[in-house]
Design an enzyme around this catalytic site. Structure first.
Site, PDB file in Angstrom:
ATOM      1  N   TYR A  31       0.845  -1.203   0.000  1.00  0.00           N
ATOM      2  CA  TYR A  31       0.000   0.000   0.000  1.00  0.00           C
ATOM      3  C   TYR A  31       0.881   1.255   0.000  1.00  0.00           C
ATOM      4  CZ  TYR A  31      -3.257   3.519   2.029  1.00  0.00           C
ATOM      5  OH  TYR A  31      -4.011   4.634   2.283  1.00  0.00           O
ATOM      6  N   SER A  32       1.874   1.288   0.891  1.00  0.00           N
ATOM      7  CA  SER A  32       2.728   2.472   0.993  1.00  0.00           C
ATOM      8  C   SER A  32       3.538   2.701  -0.278  1.00  0.00           C
ATOM      9  CB  SER A  32       3.678   2.342   2.187  1.00  0.00           C
ATOM     10  OG  SER A  32       2.949   2.480   3.375  1.00  0.00           O
ATOM     11  N   THR A  33       3.952   1.599  -0.924  1.00  0.00           N
ATOM     12  CA  THR A  33       4.688   1.726  -2.193  1.00  0.00           C
ATOM     13  C   THR A  33       3.791   2.359  -3.253  1.00  0.00           C
ATOM     14  OG1 THR A  33       5.979  -0.237  -1.642  1.00  0.00           O
ATOM     15  CG2 THR A  33       5.954   0.429  -3.952  1.00  0.00           C
TER      16      THR A  33
HETATM   17  N1  LIG Z   1      -9.002   7.434   6.046  1.00  0.00           N
HETATM   18  C1  LIG Z   1      -7.730   7.719   6.280  1.00  0.00           C
HETATM   19  O1  LIG Z   1      -7.307   7.857   7.428  1.00  0.00           O
HETATM   20  C2  LIG Z   1      -6.757   7.908   5.128  1.00  0.00           C
HETATM   21  C3  LIG Z   1      -5.424   8.188   5.443  1.00  0.00           C
HETATM   22  C4  LIG Z   1      -4.513   8.375   4.419  1.00  0.00           C
HETATM   23  C5  LIG Z   1      -4.927   8.290   3.108  1.00  0.00           C
HETATM   24  N2  LIG Z   1      -6.223   8.013   2.815  1.00  0.00           N
HETATM   25  C6  LIG Z   1      -6.584   7.920   1.402  1.00  0.00           C
HETATM   26  O2  LIG Z   1      -7.781   8.639   1.142  1.00  0.00           O
HETATM   27  C7  LIG Z   1      -8.563   7.968   0.154  1.00  0.00           C
HETATM   28  C8  LIG Z   1      -9.942   7.641   0.692  1.00  0.00           C
HETATM   29  O3  LIG Z   1      -9.793   6.874   1.868  1.00  0.00           O
HETATM   30  P1  LIG Z   1     -11.012   6.350   2.733  1.00  0.00           P
HETATM   31  O4  LIG Z   1     -10.469   6.177   4.099  1.00  0.00           O
HETATM   32  O5  LIG Z   1     -12.214   7.152   2.503  1.00  0.00           O
HETATM   33  O6  LIG Z   1     -11.217   4.875   2.102  1.00  0.00           O
HETATM   34  P2  LIG Z   1     -12.422   3.865   2.311  1.00  0.00           P
HETATM   35  O7  LIG Z   1     -11.831   2.496   2.256  1.00  0.00           O
HETATM   36  O8  LIG Z   1     -13.209   4.229   3.525  1.00  0.00           O
HETATM   37  O9  LIG Z   1     -13.316   4.151   1.033  1.00  0.00           O
HETATM   38  C9  LIG Z   1     -12.864   3.806  -0.229  1.00  0.00           C
HETATM   39  C10 LIG Z   1     -14.050   3.761  -1.194  1.00  0.00           C
HETATM   40  O10 LIG Z   1     -13.582   3.137  -2.384  1.00  0.00           O
HETATM   41  C11 LIG Z   1     -14.464   2.071  -2.719  1.00  0.00           C
HETATM   42  N3  LIG Z   1     -13.719   0.998  -3.369  1.00  0.00           N
HETATM   43  C12 LIG Z   1     -12.836   0.150  -2.802  1.00  0.00           C
HETATM   44  N4  LIG Z   1     -12.406  -0.734  -3.707  1.00  0.00           N
HETATM   45  C13 LIG Z   1     -13.028  -0.427  -4.880  1.00  0.00           C
HETATM   46  C14 LIG Z   1     -13.001  -0.995  -6.182  1.00  0.00           C
HETATM   47  N5  LIG Z   1     -12.245  -2.060  -6.477  1.00  0.00           N
HETATM   48  N6  LIG Z   1     -13.736  -0.416  -7.138  1.00  0.00           N
HETATM   49  C15 LIG Z   1     -14.533   0.655  -6.862  1.00  0.00           C
HETATM   50  N7  LIG Z   1     -14.604   1.219  -5.650  1.00  0.00           N
HETATM   51  C16 LIG Z   1     -13.862   0.680  -4.663  1.00  0.00           C
HETATM   52  C17 LIG Z   1     -15.052   1.611  -1.392  1.00  0.00           C
HETATM   53  O11 LIG Z   1     -16.273   0.900  -1.560  1.00  0.00           O
HETATM   54  C18 LIG Z   1     -15.209   2.918  -0.657  1.00  0.00           C
HETATM   55  O12 LIG Z   1     -16.448   3.537  -0.933  1.00  0.00           O
HETATM   56  C19 LIG Z   1      -7.748   6.724  -0.221  1.00  0.00           C
HETATM   57  O13 LIG Z   1      -6.943   7.007  -1.339  1.00  0.00           O
HETATM   58  C20 LIG Z   1      -6.886   6.488   0.994  1.00  0.00           C
HETATM   59  O14 LIG Z   1      -5.708   5.765   0.691  1.00  0.00           O
HETATM   60  C21 LIG Z   1      -7.149   7.809   3.798  1.00  0.00           C
END
Ligand SMILES: NC(=O)c1ccc[n+]([C@@H]2O[C@H](COP(=O)([O-])OP(=O)(O)OC[C@H]3O[C@@H](n4cnc5c(N)ncnc54)[C@H](O)[C@@H]3O)[C@@H](O)[C@H]2O)c1
Length: 256
Positions: free
Chosen positions: A163-165
């Site tokens: 994930y981090s990569t």
């Molecule tokens: N929440 C955090 O603390 C955090 C921290 C750092 C980075 N981020 C980044 O922010 C962004 C959003 O994060 P989040 O926490 O809301 O994520 P989440 O996992 O809560 O939501 C992700 C959304 O993407 C959808 N999804 C997952 N796989 C899918 C697929 N194969 N096809 C279509 N849709 C798909 C899920 O159903 C969900 O609605 C991401 O890029 C995440 O890496 C989040």
């Protein structure tokens, strides 16, 4: 859900495309852009939550939301969804490459297939979504692509090397696309959320110990919620950031 603290009149009527817009930060993005009067198309695999979100936006009576069911690992399906969004709402001005999957994994157990599966959701769709929206943005003569990164690699966090990569790789994607498409006034930036208290985070990862670590790491004492991230995305989508490209914008309360 709380509302944005800023108003960007230039967003009204613009077409926005959000990946993973059905829940978490994505749902806050869809709602925030719709409240600015934008026409927001989004893809997700979570159909029930996504349909409920569209309904709540319809009831609020501002902006327009279109849910297109799509698994982002299916690039042909993603391309079709982007085409469809442009056809229904007009050429896409703003792409929010938000979806990811932060499942933890132990390095010694990761197989080549699992590595590919992590990249298939955390990196590959970001490139192909950008590739598919670029002709629409070039037609418009401008655009904004926001690639969602993470502070995990800045913190040197363990337990999720793939994930981090992928998240670190997004910076290369941002810089490369911003150089290639800057002449068309397409801006590309990376938005790095800190630890955001979404339902998924609260369900799986938030516990008294991890909260203590967060509180020790952040400069600010407050918890970050999805609206804090949406506020930065609105700025990056709007002409208010018209001279910002190829950069990183961190919303982490000072942790990294
Ligand atoms: N929440 C955090 O603390 C955090 C921290 C750092 C980075 N981020 C980044 O922010 C962004 C959003 O994060 P989040 O926490 O809301 O994520 P989440 O996992 O809560 O939501 C992700 C959304 O993407 C959808 N999804 C997952 N796989 C899918 C697929 N194969 N096809 C279509 N849709 C798909 C899920 O159903 C969900 O609605 C991401 O890029 C995440 O890496 C989040």
């Amino acid at each position: 859900m709380s509302t944005s603290r800023a108003s960007y009149p230039d967003l009204a009527g613009k077409t926005v495309f959000v990946t993973g817009g059905g829940s978490g930060i994505g749902a806050a993005l869809v709602t925030a852009f719709a409240r600015q009067g934008a026409r927001v198309a989004f893809v997700d695999i979570a159909e029930e939550e996504s349909r409920a979100l569209v309904e709540s936006i319809r009831q609020a009576g501002k902006g327009d939301a279109l849910f297109l069911p799509c698994d982002l690992r299916d690039i042909a399906g993603l391309r079709r969804a982007i085409e469809e969004a442009g056809r229904q709402f007009g050429d896409i001005s703003i792409l929010l490459n938000n979806a990811a999957n932060d499942e933890r994994h132990q390095t010694l157990d990761v197989t080549p297939e699992e590595w590919d599966a992590r990249m298939a959701i955390n990196l590959k769709p970001q490139f192909f979504a950008a590739q598919a929206v670029l002709p629409q943005m070039i037609r418009l003569g401008s655009g904004s692509i926001v690639n969602f990164g993470s502070i995990t690699w800045r913190l040197g966090q363990g337990g999720m090397a793939a994930y981090s990569t992928a998240k670190a790789g997004i910076h290369g994607l941002t810089r490369s696309l911003s150089r290639d498409f800057g002449p068309h006034r397409v801006r590309v930036n990376t938005l790095l959320p800190g630890w955001v208290m979404t339902e998924r985070q609260l369900k799986f990862w938030v516990n008294p110990e991890s909260l203590k670590e967060m509180e020790a790491g952040q400069c600010l004492p407050d918890r970050i919620d999805p609206q804090d991230i949406a506020d930065m995305a609105l700025f990056l989508g709007s002409d208010a950031s018209s001279k910002c490209t190829a950069q990183e914008f961190v919303v982490d309360a000072g942790w990294s």
